[in-house]
Scaffold this motif. Sequence first.
Motif: not given
Length: 350
Positions: A36-37, A39-41, A44, A128-129, A133, A137, A202, A239
């Motif tokens: 997650l960190c 690929q996304t955190v 972004s 964005l979130f 998401a 999402g 992270c 999340t």
Amino acid sequence: MKAKHIVIYILSAAGLALVVCGAGTSMEAAKSALVLCAQTVIPSLFPFFVISSFMVNTGFVSCAGKIAAPISRRLFKVSGSGAVVFVMGILCGYPTGAKMVSELYENKEISRNEAMRLLPFCNNSGPLFVIGAVGAGMLGSTRLGVTLYAVHVVSAVLTGIFFSFFSKQSDGHQTSTVMAIHLGRAFSDAVCRAVQTMLNVCGFIVFFSVLREFLTPFIFKLLGSGALGLTVSGMAEVTLGAQDICVSGQALPFTMILLSGIIGFGGVCVLLQVCGVVSQAGLGIKTYAIGKIFQMLVSMVITACVVSSWKTQAAFASISSLPHRYLEVAPYMLVAFFFACAYAAARKKN
């Protein structure tokens, strides 16, 4: 030995026992969090961390703050820099706002009282979130995401107004001047600060993902899988908590109320991220925690009013009917606006 020390030691021993006994579960949760960190955190947040630090280091926040000062002083009783931090925090997401407040305080551009009041309403979740998401999402609807984000912004503004009643007479007036700087050094320092902050963020995400993997079954068993259990679980990590709420099968209005609440609070994970960021500047998080609880309650009340009014929902539907490209371009237009404000302020000073 104090009682709180005993509690801390017991909790630490219990946590160690959980990790050792459930090594497989712990490793899988940590792997998922690291993915997650990666690929996304990091993609972004890291660019925003660098840009926000660079803006503070180069004096951009001070220059742009002079334009926003009349509004921010009347609305929030803070300096113009606070208004710039609020916009950056609401666009960039957690914990950009807290990071900028901490840096402004370290640079002595704002007072301690102002920094403490800025933290609760300037550190927020970004579009964005919330829209991407959670809305598109998890809920499968950009309209619902826009609704949640609009409520989030309004609740943040109301939180700032609430804390304006605790201002001091000296707050809201910038006395610092923009000094000559070396752009290369400012950028290098911004990157270093961003890397350090990113590692902290992270690290908290990985730890809370592992902790939540063990605690969630106990929470649901103790409190049930209804509103109370979902809220407590979501307040740990926003999340994963939002994902649990969306798949819980609750009615949509009830789901929206719970989602707005945990998004407004941000989660204990974000709370400790903020603690790690502001502690370096000597700031505490007590006021921040109280402010986020206040924002959570305000968000839930506003959302309850929104979902109970079809006319209001129709109004938000018209907003969300804008093409996606306009929603994507809007943040960049705001950034360009602030650059224009800074340029105008610099020319006026010269």
